[in-house]
Design an enzyme around this catalytic site. Structure first.
Site, PDB file in Angstrom:
ATOM      1  N   ARG A  72       3.050   7.034 -15.541  1.00 26.05           N
ATOM      2  CA  ARG A  72       2.838   6.612 -14.161  1.00 26.05           C
ATOM      3  C   ARG A  72       2.248   7.797 -13.398  1.00 26.05           C
ATOM      4  O   ARG A  72       2.419   8.955 -13.789  1.00 26.05           O
ATOM      5  CB  ARG A  72       4.161   6.191 -13.525  1.00 26.05           C
ATOM      6  CG  ARG A  72       4.693   4.899 -14.120  1.00 26.05           C
ATOM      7  CD  ARG A  72       6.069   4.570 -13.595  1.00 26.05           C
ATOM      8  NE  ARG A  72       6.065   4.119 -12.201  1.00 26.05           N
ATOM      9  CZ  ARG A  72       7.135   3.698 -11.555  1.00 26.05           C
ATOM     10  NH1 ARG A  72       8.305   3.646 -12.179  1.00 26.05           N
ATOM     11  NH2 ARG A  72       7.062   3.303 -10.298  1.00 26.05           N
ATOM     12  N   HIS A  73       1.593   7.503 -12.294  1.00 24.66           N
ATOM     13  CA  HIS A  73       1.112   8.565 -11.398  1.00 24.66           C
ATOM     14  C   HIS A  73       2.322   9.353 -10.881  1.00 24.66           C
ATOM     15  O   HIS A  73       3.470   8.883 -10.954  1.00 24.66           O
ATOM     16  CB  HIS A  73       0.383   7.922 -10.211  1.00 24.66           C
ATOM     17  CG  HIS A  73       1.225   6.880  -9.531  1.00 24.66           C
ATOM     18  ND1 HIS A  73       2.223   7.191  -8.630  1.00 24.66           N
ATOM     19  CD2 HIS A  73       1.263   5.534  -9.678  1.00 24.66           C
ATOM     20  CE1 HIS A  73       2.818   6.082  -8.240  1.00 24.66           C
ATOM     21  NE2 HIS A  73       2.268   5.058  -8.855  1.00 24.66           N
ATOM     22  N   ASN A 125       6.381   5.270  -3.002  1.00 20.53           N
ATOM     23  CA  ASN A 125       7.603   5.293  -3.827  1.00 20.53           C
ATOM     24  C   ASN A 125       8.800   5.722  -2.980  1.00 20.53           C
ATOM     25  O   ASN A 125       9.891   5.149  -3.091  1.00 20.53           O
ATOM     26  CB  ASN A 125       7.475   6.263  -5.008  1.00 20.53           C
ATOM     27  CG  ASN A 125       6.446   5.836  -6.033  1.00 20.53           C
ATOM     28  OD1 ASN A 125       5.576   6.612  -6.425  1.00 20.53           O
ATOM     29  ND2 ASN A 125       6.515   4.597  -6.488  1.00 20.53           N
ATOM     30  N   ARG A 183      -3.192   7.519  -5.691  1.00 21.60           N
ATOM     31  CA  ARG A 183      -2.071   8.198  -6.355  1.00 21.60           C
ATOM     32  C   ARG A 183      -2.367   8.453  -7.833  1.00 21.60           C
ATOM     33  O   ARG A 183      -1.890   9.435  -8.413  1.00 21.60           O
ATOM     34  CB  ARG A 183      -0.774   7.406  -6.152  1.00 21.60           C
ATOM     35  CG  ARG A 183      -0.806   5.932  -6.562  1.00 21.60           C
ATOM     36  CD  ARG A 183       0.389   5.210  -5.947  1.00 21.60           C
ATOM     37  NE  ARG A 183       0.625   3.834  -6.374  1.00 21.60           N
ATOM     38  CZ  ARG A 183       0.043   2.766  -5.848  1.00 21.60           C
ATOM     39  NH1 ARG A 183      -0.873   2.898  -4.901  1.00 21.60           N
ATOM     40  NH2 ARG A 183       0.373   1.541  -6.265  1.00 21.60           N
ATOM     41  N   GLU A 208      -2.765  -1.345  -9.729  1.00 22.17           N
ATOM     42  CA  GLU A 208      -1.413  -1.930  -9.814  1.00 22.17           C
ATOM     43  C   GLU A 208      -1.444  -3.432  -9.514  1.00 22.17           C
ATOM     44  O   GLU A 208      -2.382  -3.930  -8.848  1.00 22.17           O
ATOM     45  CB  GLU A 208      -0.480  -1.178  -8.835  1.00 22.17           C
ATOM     46  CG  GLU A 208       0.974  -1.640  -8.793  1.00 22.17           C
ATOM     47  CD  GLU A 208       1.685  -1.646 -10.154  1.00 22.17           C
ATOM     48  OE1 GLU A 208       1.147  -2.235 -11.118  1.00 22.17           O
ATOM     49  OE2 GLU A 208       2.810  -1.116 -10.244  1.00 22.17           O
ATOM     50  N   HIS A 264       0.240   2.668 -13.397  1.00 20.65           N
ATOM     51  CA  HIS A 264       1.234   2.162 -12.439  1.00 20.65           C
ATOM     52  C   HIS A 264       2.290   1.371 -13.209  1.00 20.65           C
ATOM     53  O   HIS A 264       2.056   0.945 -14.338  1.00 20.65           O
ATOM     54  CB  HIS A 264       0.549   1.254 -11.423  1.00 20.65           C
ATOM     55  CG  HIS A 264      -0.558   1.932 -10.688  1.00 20.65           C
ATOM     56  ND1 HIS A 264      -0.379   2.565  -9.496  1.00 20.65           N
ATOM     57  CD2 HIS A 264      -1.875   2.088 -10.999  1.00 20.65           C
ATOM     58  CE1 HIS A 264      -1.536   3.084  -9.087  1.00 20.65           C
ATOM     59  NE2 HIS A 264      -2.450   2.808  -9.986  1.00 20.65           N
TER      60      HIS A 264
HETATM   61  O1  F6P Z   1       7.188   0.375  -6.789  1.00 22.47           O
HETATM   62  C1  F6P Z   1       6.059   0.858  -7.397  1.00 22.47           C
HETATM   63  C2  F6P Z   1       5.215  -0.282  -7.939  1.00 22.47           C
HETATM   64  O2  F6P Z   1       4.156   0.282  -8.682  1.00 22.47           O
HETATM   65  C3  F6P Z   1       4.659  -1.245  -6.878  1.00 22.47           C
HETATM   66  O3  F6P Z   1       3.448  -0.847  -6.305  1.00 22.47           O
HETATM   67  C4  F6P Z   1       4.565  -2.527  -7.663  1.00 22.47           C
HETATM   68  O4  F6P Z   1       4.449  -3.657  -6.855  1.00 22.47           O
HETATM   69  C5  F6P Z   1       5.833  -2.466  -8.444  1.00 22.47           C
HETATM   70  O5  F6P Z   1       6.005  -1.122  -8.804  1.00 22.47           O
HETATM   71  C6  F6P Z   1       5.839  -3.309  -9.704  1.00 22.47           C
HETATM   72  O6  F6P Z   1       7.159  -3.382 -10.214  1.00 22.47           O
HETATM   73  P1  F6P Z   1       7.998  -4.731 -10.046  1.00 22.47           P
HETATM   74  O7  F6P Z   1       7.185  -5.764 -10.738  1.00 22.47           O
HETATM   75  O8  F6P Z   1       9.299  -4.431 -10.722  1.00 22.47           O
HETATM   76  O9  F6P Z   1       8.128  -5.057  -8.596  1.00 22.47           O
END
Ligand code: F6P
Length: 411
Positions: free
Chosen positions: A225-226, A232, A275, A295, A361
């Site tokens: 991940r970044h 975050n 990021r 992402e 991501h």
């Molecule tokens: O929280 C960081 C992130 O990369 C968000 O930008 C993204 O929506 C999420 O994680 C994805 O994870 P999850 O599907 O568990 O919400």
């Protein structure tokens, strides 16, 4: 239609592997099953060798494979038929794509397999692997056969010699595919040629494209991940925020890690989000920003925290919780959408001969990691992808080797 049900197929498909022993058939069969399952098809390998071992024991002499040994021929035929029957039964039920993994090295055997599959309403496609390079075959034997149950406890050189005489028996009976009326992909490894015949339809084309890009040169794929971003810290989804100072520290640690690997040639792929780009910038090497690695698109929820989504859109929150794989954010994406868009990235990853570092991501890496480690698709949205950690994944003949390097700092 529920978004998490398998993709539809007009009729089942059987992929019949063809080739002498130690030509990479089982590797291709397993990779293909993993790829198709990851895409959302119900796919399974039926390995005739396993049926033979179950029925007649793992350690049979090479003469068992002699085409003039009628008892051996009959035993092997029985194993082949048992696997075929199981596969056809499975295709009549929930199965969509059966991969029939055996040498299938004669016209007669291929005709039998094809007739039985077609009688069950399945389309048939052959994938033949041809390799006459003794060094490649030797390396395949050492990489895959020495660890097989057939040679448990056997001296490696004796095992290689025995396997060579097994191959010699098959060579005497081998008839390469020359049937003009079959759907076929023929992989000629030494000449780096691929011959295709009578391919029709999207899925067959996709399978051909996948198998022609596979190879077994071991090289690590590094997924990370970044570094930590301000999003975050604020626990919000999506957005395009910069790194925090801890995130920048991680980028420095990642540079130290990569430099220590002593690999001059590494492809570095980022998304187009700050990021990811900022993390990779510190590596001071060429990078490739790819939109396809952005992402998961959280649609109307972009920029909200999970707590805000739960409070302001309880229905959306509950639907995602109930089916995280299939749930699509309004005007955004689902994990299924993400997997679909990452398909070309998988082909590129398979094609690469040198290591790849993906600075990605959470959702994107879940999908890539799920494919590379062969995890069931339903688990993908729930996989743990820790921050400030490099996951080194090296594909091997049987599965994928994984080492995780936490580089810090803690977040
Ligand atoms: O929280 C960081 C992130 O990369 C968000 O930008 C993204 O929506 C999420 O994680 C994805 O994870 P999850 O599907 O568990 O919400």
């Amino acid at each position: 239609m529920s978004l998490s049900t398998p993709l539809r197929l007009r009729r089942p498909l059987v992929v019949v592997m063809v080739g002498l022993p130690a030509r990479g058939k089982t590797y291709i069969a397993r990779k293909l099953a993993g790829y198709l399952s990851w895409l959302g098809y119900s796919a399974q390998v039926f390995n005739v060798g396993n049926y033979r071992r179950d029925r007649f024991g793992a350690q049979v002499p090479a003469s068992f494979f002699d085409p003039s040994n009628s008892e051996g021929v009959e035993s092997r035929r029985q194993a082949a038929i048992a696997a075929l029957q199981d596969m056809v039964g499975w295709l009549r039920g929930e199965g969509q794509i059966g991969i029939y993994d055996a040498t299938n090295s004669t016209h007669e055997r291929r005709k039998l397999v094809r007739e039985q599959c077609e009688a069950a309403g399945a389309a048939v496609m052959f994938v033949e692997t041809i390799c006459d390079d003794a060094d490649i075959v030797e390396s395949n034997i050492r990489q895959t056969k020495l660890s097989a149950p057939d040679y448990a406890g056997v001296d490696p050189d004796a095992a290689v010699a025995d396997f060579r005489s097994r191959i010699a028996h098959y060579e005497r009976a081998y008839e390469p595919i020359d049937e003009p009326d079959v759907t076929m992909v023929k992989l000629l490894e030494v000449d780096h040629q691929v011959l295709v015949q009578r391919l029709s339809g999207y899925l067959e084309g996709r399978i051909a494209h996948f198998v022609m890009n596979l190879h077994i040169t071991p090289r690590p794929n590094w997924l990370t991940r970044h570094g930590e971003s301000t999003a975050n810290v604020a626990h919000v989804v999506g957005t395009d925020m910069p790194l925090t100072s801890r995130g920048a520290q991680y980028a420095d640690a990642l540079k130290t890690f990569l430099d220590a690997q002593a690999v001059p040639d590494v492809s570095i792929w980022t998304s187009t989000l700050q990021r990811s780009i900022q993390t990779a910038d510190k590596l001071t090497r060429p990078t490739q920003p790819l939109k396809v690695l952005d992402e998961i698109d959280a649609g109307i929820c972009d920029g909200m925290s999970y707590a805000q989504i739960e409070e302001q859109m309880p229905g959306e929150f509950a639907r995602r919780k109930a089916n995280k794989l299939g749930y699509r954010y309004p005007r955004g994406e689902s994990y299924e959408d993400v997997i679909g868009r990452l398909d070309p990235v998988i082909i590129e990853l398979e094609r690469q001969q040198t290591p790849v570092l993906v600075v990605g991501h959470q959702a994107i890496l879940r999908a890539l990691y799920g494919y590379l480690t062969g995890r069931p698709r339903s688990e993908v949205p729930h996989l743990e992808i820790p921050m400030h950690t490099v996951m080194a994944l090296t594909p091997r003949a049987y599965g994928c080797e994984e080492v995780r390097h936490f580089l810090g700092p803690e977040v």
